[in-house]
Scaffold this motif. Sequence first.
Motif, PDB file in Angstrom:
ATOM      1  N   VAL A 133      16.187  -5.017   0.038  1.00 54.38           N
ATOM      2  CA  VAL A 133      15.303  -5.597   1.044  1.00 54.38           C
ATOM      3  C   VAL A 133      13.874  -5.213   0.671  1.00 54.38           C
ATOM      4  N   VAL A 134      12.989  -6.214   0.545  1.00 57.63           N
ATOM      5  CA  VAL A 134      11.616  -5.963   0.091  1.00 57.63           C
ATOM      6  C   VAL A 134      10.612  -6.512   1.081  1.00 57.63           C
ATOM      7  N   ALA A 135       9.472  -5.837   1.143  1.00 61.88           N
ATOM      8  CA  ALA A 135       8.359  -6.299   1.972  1.00 61.88           C
ATOM      9  C   ALA A 135       7.590  -7.388   1.223  1.00 61.88           C
ATOM     10  N   GLU A 136       6.629  -7.989   1.893  1.00 62.22           N
ATOM     11  CA  GLU A 136       5.870  -9.093   1.279  1.00 62.22           C
ATOM     12  C   GLU A 136       5.110  -8.649   0.040  1.00 62.22           C
ATOM     13  N   ASP A 137       4.704  -7.380  -0.006  1.00 63.68           N
ATOM     14  CA  ASP A 137       3.953  -6.891  -1.171  1.00 63.68           C
ATOM     15  C   ASP A 137       4.848  -6.389  -2.291  1.00 63.68           C
ATOM     16  N   GLY A 138       6.174  -6.618  -2.150  1.00 58.09           N
ATOM     17  CA  GLY A 138       7.106  -6.224  -3.196  1.00 58.09           C
ATOM     18  C   GLY A 138       7.644  -4.817  -3.079  1.00 58.09           C
ATOM     19  N   ARG A 139       7.187  -4.064  -2.073  1.00 55.69           N
ATOM     20  CA  ARG A 139       7.698  -2.708  -1.895  1.00 55.69           C
ATOM     21  C   ARG A 139       9.147  -2.740  -1.397  1.00 55.69           C
ATOM     22  N   LEU A 140       9.934  -1.851  -1.941  1.00 60.39           N
ATOM     23  CA  LEU A 140      11.329  -1.726  -1.528  1.00 60.39           C
ATOM     24  C   LEU A 140      11.392  -1.011  -0.180  1.00 60.39           C
ATOM     25  N   ASP A 157       8.456   1.191  -9.428  1.00 58.70           N
ATOM     26  CA  ASP A 157       7.273   1.812 -10.020  1.00 58.70           C
ATOM     27  C   ASP A 157       6.808   2.948  -9.114  1.00 58.70           C
ATOM     28  N   ASP A 158       5.655   3.533  -9.409  1.00 60.28           N
ATOM     29  CA  ASP A 158       5.211   4.698  -8.636  1.00 60.28           C
ATOM     30  C   ASP A 158       4.751   4.331  -7.233  1.00 60.28           C
ATOM     31  N   GLN A 159       4.647   3.030  -6.928  1.00 56.95           N
ATOM     32  CA  GLN A 159       4.338   2.570  -5.569  1.00 56.95           C
ATOM     33  C   GLN A 159       5.590   2.083  -4.841  1.00 56.95           C
ATOM     34  N   GLU A 160       6.746   2.343  -5.445  1.00 52.52           N
ATOM     35  CA  GLU A 160       8.052   1.917  -4.927  1.00 52.52           C
ATOM     36  C   GLU A 160       8.156   0.396  -4.806  1.00 52.52           C
ATOM     37  N   ARG A 161       7.471  -0.304  -5.720  1.00 58.04           N
ATOM     38  CA  ARG A 161       7.686  -1.744  -5.836  1.00 58.04           C
ATOM     39  C   ARG A 161       8.908  -1.973  -6.715  1.00 58.04           C
ATOM     40  N   LEU A 162       9.765  -2.882  -6.294  1.00 60.65           N
ATOM     41  CA  LEU A 162      11.014  -3.113  -7.008  1.00 60.65           C
ATOM     42  C   LEU A 162      10.763  -3.799  -8.344  1.00 60.65           C
ATOM     43  N   LEU A 163      11.257  -3.197  -9.418  1.00 61.73           N
ATOM     44  CA  LEU A 163      11.143  -3.753 -10.767  1.00 61.73           C
ATOM     45  C   LEU A 163      12.454  -4.371 -11.247  1.00 61.73           C
ATOM     46  N   GLY A 164      13.562  -3.849 -10.758  1.00 59.30           N
ATOM     47  CA  GLY A 164      14.863  -4.358 -11.194  1.00 59.30           C
ATOM     48  C   GLY A 164      15.973  -3.520 -10.596  1.00 59.30           C
ATOM     49  N   VAL A 165      17.181  -3.928 -10.868  1.00 58.51           N
ATOM     50  CA  VAL A 165      18.352  -3.179 -10.404  1.00 58.51           C
ATOM     51  C   VAL A 165      19.316  -2.990 -11.566  1.00 58.51           C
TER      52      VAL A 165
END
Length: 351
Positions: free
Chosen positions: A97-104, A35-43
Motif C-alpha cells: 500500500v503506497v501513498a501518492e508520493d510513492g512512500r510505502l 530507498d532512504d525515504q521509504e519510497r517503494l522501489l520493488g518487491v
Amino acid sequence: MSKDWKKILLSPQDSLRDALSIVNEEALRVAMVVDDQERLLGVVTDGDIRRAILADVSLSTAVAEVMNCNPVTSPMNCSRNEVLSEMKTRSILSIPVVAEDGRLVGLETWETASAHRRYENPVFIMAGGFGTRLKPLTDHCPKPMLKIGGKPMLEILVERFAKTGFKNIYISTHYLPDIIRDYFGDGRHWGVNIEYVHEETPLGTGGALGLLPDNIPDLPLIMINGDVLTSLDFERFMLFHDTHSPAATMCIRQYEYQVPYGVISCDGEKVIEMTEKPIHRYFVNAGIYMLSQTVLKSVPKGISIDMPALLDSNINNGSSVLMFPIHEYWLDIGRLDDFHRAQADIHQLVW
C-alpha cells in the motif's frame, strides 16, 4: 493490513540472502525494497527467490538485481474487498500500500484480507512405511507417529495443513495402522476431516494413490511423505501449480556435495586443470507433490508403483511436470541422525 510490514524492508544493496531470511522468518512471503525515504522501489517474493535458486544465482547478489521493479500496488483509499479481488485476479498473496508520493505505508496480505481461508483440495499423507532405519524406535510405533518436540510428526503435518486451510486429509497406512487411526480418528479434534486408505501389501511410494476413494474433491491433490518436517508454504505451492496447470509439480531441494580432495581434469596423460575441493550442486526430490486429477486417475487400484516411475511415465507421454524449489526448512527424517536433528530444530521453526 499487516502490522509487521516494517520488519520486511530492505535497501537495494541488501543481499538475496537477506531477503531469504526475511521471507522465511517473518512469514509474510515477501520483502519490500525501499530507498532512504521509504519510497517503494520493488518487491522480492519467495517466488523470485525460488526462480533465482533454479537459475543458480548467488545468494550474495544484491536484491536490486532480482527484485520486481513494477509490483502491483494499492492506494491508501482502496477497500479490503477491492484489494482481495485484485489478489484473486492476479494470483498474488500480497499487495504493498503506497501513498501518492510513492512512500510505502503498509502491506495487505491474503491472510489479513481473507481471514477465513478454506481449500477443498485433498491432501494425501503417506504414513505406511516400516521405518526400518529408525529401529528400535519403530519396533512398536509407526515412523510418522514418532514424537518431535513432544508431538507426533504426523500431527505436526495435520496441524500445519489445518492452519493453512486444507480440511480434506487422507492418510495412507500399512504398518501398525491402528495406532494412527486411534490417535487421529476422523480428525474433528484438529478441525479437519480425515479418511484412511490401507495398503494390505506395500504399493511403493505412489501405488496408494490408486486406493483413494472416487468421491475425493475433483481438484489437484497435495501428496507428502509422512516423515517430512518442513515449513514449506503450502499455499504458495498450490498457487504455483494452479497458475501453470501442469500434470504434476514436484518440490525439490538444492543439495550440495563437496569433494574432499583436489579434482584433476585431464586429456590423456596431460593435466588440463586442478580444482581444489569443488562443490557440486544438485536438485533432489523433497517427497512433496501436487498432482492433477489426470495423474491420480492414471494409477490403477492395487498396482505397485513408485513416484519417480509415475512422473517419468507422464513426462514420456508429453505431460508437463514442473519443479518447485523449497528454500524453507526441510528435513526428511529417515535416519536416527535426522531424528535427533529434528528434535533440536523444531523449537526454532516458524510455522
